[in-house]
Design an enzyme around this catalytic site. Structure first.
Site, mmCIF file in Angstrom:
data_model
loop_
_atom_site.group_PDB
_atom_site.id
_atom_site.type_symbol
_atom_site.label_atom_id
_atom_site.label_comp_id
_atom_site.label_asym_id
_atom_site.label_seq_id
_atom_site.Cartn_x
_atom_site.Cartn_y
_atom_site.Cartn_z
ATOM 1 C CB CYS A 93 -62.449 61.590 -24.317
ATOM 2 S SG CYS A 93 -63.974 62.546 -23.864
ATOM 3 C CG HIS A 178 -62.676 58.196 -20.395
ATOM 4 N ND1 HIS A 178 -61.856 58.819 -21.036
ATOM 5 C CD2 HIS A 178 -64.088 59.622 -20.599
ATOM 6 C CE1 HIS A 178 -62.096 59.697 -20.966
ATOM 7 N NE2 HIS A 178 -63.192 60.098 -20.662
ATOM 8 C CD GLU A 180 -58.787 56.699 -19.947
ATOM 9 O OE1 GLU A 180 -58.653 57.731 -20.161
ATOM 10 O OE2 GLU A 180 -59.390 55.722 -21.325
#
Length: 237
Positions: A93, A178, A180
């Site tokens: 990001c 994202h 993760e």
């Protein structure tokens, strides 16, 4: 572990609750230590001069907000040197935007706030670790975007943002989305980003439900992607 590739992975945080998420367990499983640095508080020199892997995480500020957040200038300057040395670097990001900017690309406000879960278009390139994300919704949470750096290979796109992921050789990876995120951590994001969500008129119960539906499987896929990429960086681990 290899004596060449450091057994410590450094992660730069711009917001306390945006951490390594599912990637952290992968680091430990492969025998790495993890050390966090807080942007704006810690001196980032050690993290960005580190010869092993450094991961630059997300946050709500913009790359272009240096006047309000002067620490960004040091982060960008150190990152330019780091990328020039082709040291292993992952940006997520804001981290991806910082990498793009450090490579000479323009970073700017995008056409819409992209917050929520949706699939990506995965581009057919050699060694695209993101191929595992075909048909897998991922979490988007950004309003800025960037032009693709000249030396980069485009890996993924979304409906509103063509540059969602890119690589520069085998050691530099930038992800706008994202990958993760952990299913049991999203509530912290909903609380911490409440003003942004209200301004963007995001339906929070719907976003929470999307997380319940999609995040558990994403954790499995994300761990596999990150593990493959990390082991490609250091085949001796």
């Amino acid at each position: 572990m290899s004596t060449v590739f450091s057994d410590t992975i450094y992660a730069i945080q711009h917001l306390a609750f945006e951490d390594l998420g599912s990637f952290e367990d992968v680091c430990y499983q492969l025998g790495y230590r993890v050390r966090y640095f807080e942007a704006g508080v810690d001196d980032l020199r050690k993290a960005l001069e580190h010869e092993g892997l450094t991961i630059i995480l997300g946050g709500p500020i913009g790359v272009y907000e240096i006047e309000n957040y002067p620490f960004l200038q040091q982060e960008i300057d150190l990152l330019k040197v780091r990328l020039g040395k082709n040291l292993p670097t992952l940006g997520i990001c804001l981290g991806a935007q910082l990498i793009a900017h450090a490579l000479g690309a323009r970073v700017y406000a995008g056409p819409v706030k992209e917050i929520g879960w949706s699939t990506l278009t995965i581009h057919h390139t050699d060694n695209n670790f993101l191929a595992l994300l075909a048909d897998q919704p991922v979490l988007h949470w950004h309003g800025d975007t960037f032009d693709l750096p000249e030396q980069a290979t485009l890996l993924a796109s979304s409906e509103y943002y063509p540059n969602q992921g890119f690589s520069v050789g085998p050691k530099i990876l930038a992800l706008q989305f994202h990958l993760e995120v952990l299913s049991n951590s999203l509530e912290k994001w909903l609380i911490g980003h409440t003003s942004e969500l209200a301004q963007a008129k995001i339906n929070i119960p719907a976003l929470r439900q999307e997380n319940t539906t999609h995040a558990p499987h994403l954790e499995i896929v994300a761990s596999e992607i990150f593990s493959q990429w990390l082991q490609a960086l250091n085949p001796n681990c």
